[in-house]
Design a protein around this motif. Structure first.
Motif, PDB file in Angstrom:
ATOM      1  N   ASN A 145       0.943  -1.070   0.083  1.00 18.53           N
ATOM      2  CA  ASN A 145       0.089  -0.139   0.004  1.00 18.53           C
ATOM      3  C   ASN A 145       0.939   1.278  -0.071  1.00 18.53           C
ATOM      4  O   ASN A 145       1.010   1.997   0.953  1.00 18.53           O
ATOM      5  CB  ASN A 145      -1.042  -0.036   1.171  1.00 18.53           C
ATOM      6  CG  ASN A 145      -1.952   1.092   1.158  1.00 18.53           C
ATOM      7  OD1 ASN A 145      -2.086   1.742   0.249  1.00 18.53           O
ATOM      8  ND2 ASN A 145      -2.591   1.362   2.324  1.00 18.53           N
ATOM      9  N   GLU A 149      -3.806   3.923   0.784  1.00 20.34           N
ATOM     10  CA  GLU A 149      -5.172   3.735   0.635  1.00 20.34           C
ATOM     11  C   GLU A 149      -6.058   3.006   1.593  1.00 20.34           C
ATOM     12  O   GLU A 149      -5.576   2.139   2.337  1.00 20.34           O
ATOM     13  CB  GLU A 149      -5.381   2.998  -0.908  1.00 20.34           C
ATOM     14  CG  GLU A 149      -4.758   3.961  -1.938  1.00 20.34           C
ATOM     15  CD  GLU A 149      -4.880   3.013  -3.304  1.00 20.34           C
ATOM     16  OE1 GLU A 149      -5.877   3.186  -4.099  1.00 20.34           O
ATOM     17  OE2 GLU A 149      -3.998   2.275  -3.694  1.00 20.34           O
ATOM     18  N   ALA A 150      -7.128   3.369   1.707  1.00 25.00           N
ATOM     19  CA  ALA A 150      -8.173   2.815   2.688  1.00 25.00           C
ATOM     20  C   ALA A 150      -8.309   1.150   2.281  1.00 25.00           C
ATOM     21  O   ALA A 150      -8.239   0.981   1.117  1.00 25.00           O
ATOM     22  CB  ALA A 150      -9.450   3.301   2.751  1.00 25.00           C
ATOM     23  N   GLU A 151      -8.305   0.163   3.073  1.00 26.44           N
ATOM     24  CA  GLU A 151      -8.530  -1.163   2.964  1.00 26.44           C
ATOM     25  C   GLU A 151      -7.474  -1.810   2.160  1.00 26.44           C
ATOM     26  O   GLU A 151      -7.484  -2.830   1.605  1.00 26.44           O
ATOM     27  CB  GLU A 151      -9.941  -1.335   2.225  1.00 26.44           C
ATOM     28  CG  GLU A 151     -11.066  -1.006   3.036  1.00 26.44           C
ATOM     29  CD  GLU A 151     -12.560  -1.095   2.510  1.00 26.44           C
ATOM     30  OE1 GLU A 151     -12.520  -1.611   1.216  1.00 26.44           O
ATOM     31  OE2 GLU A 151     -13.323  -0.604   2.885  1.00 26.44           O
TER      32      GLU A 151
END
Length: 204
Positions: A145, A149-151
């Motif tokens: 990541n 970023e989210a998730e």
């Protein structure tokens, strides 16, 4: 004024001495004409931004210290960017022990999220040739990541069995993108038509 400057200098010096070192110090890198930027690394993160001018193998040698050993692991992410124009057909990482994390493990510039299922082992070898349309080779891969970023999660490199001063070697190799079998068939058929047309012209 002089005392103020001395105090300011001492404060800056104290601040500099308390700043943490990068996690898993990068000791050396064999790039074979490629480029790397590791300036985004932090005390708990190994971050590599790779620009591939060719598909020669790369090797990175890291040294771990007592703090790294006590943490037990370091997060890992990478941007792998093909600037040679050949595209990335596969990517292989060997030499370190990656701990398995949640999907997705990687992504492409086009936005495709890559689950663990596309890795031959967990996770070391990634084949991206079957994930993109012919004529649209992968030009960038995002491992982990790198853009927060989210998730999305970073990968993790484990230090089990290692001691302060030990070295880790990360080998990264890529292959250029290659056409799919159907595309080979189309190209061969096209080549056959060109040859046949040329033979007819010669016959006249």
């Amino acid at each position: 004024m002089k005392n103020t400057l001395l105090a300011l200098g001492a404060a800056i010096g104290a601040l500099c001495t308390t700043l943490p070192a990068h996690a898993v110090t990068l000791e050396s890198a064999t790039l074979n004409g490629n480029l790397v930027d590791s300036s985004f690394s932090t005390p708990s993160l190994i971050a590599l931004d790779l620009s591939l001018l060719n598909h020669a193998p790369l090797r990175f040698s890291f040294v771990i210290d007592a703090d790294d050993v006590s943490r037990g692991s370091a997060d890992f992410n990478a941007i792998v960017r093909d600037v040679g124009g050949l595209g990335i057909g596969s990517l292989t990482l060997t030499g370190v022990r990656f701990e398995v994390l949640s999907d997705p493990l990687a992504a492409t510039l086009g936005g495709s999220l890559l689950p663990a299922a596309v890795f031959v082992s967990a996770p070391t070898t990634l084949s991206v040739g079957t994930l993109t349309l012919a004529g649209d080779p992968v030009s960038e891969l995002y491992l982990g990541n790198p853009f927060f970023e989210a998730e999305r999660l970073d990968w993790r490199i484990g230090f089990a069995g290692l001691n302060a001063g030990d070295r880790l070697t990360l080998d990264l190799s890529t292959t250029p993108a290659v056409p799919e079998p159907d595309d080979w068939a189309m190209m061969l058929a096209g080549l056959g038509m060109i040859v046949l047309s040329a033979a007819r012209r010669i016959g006249r």
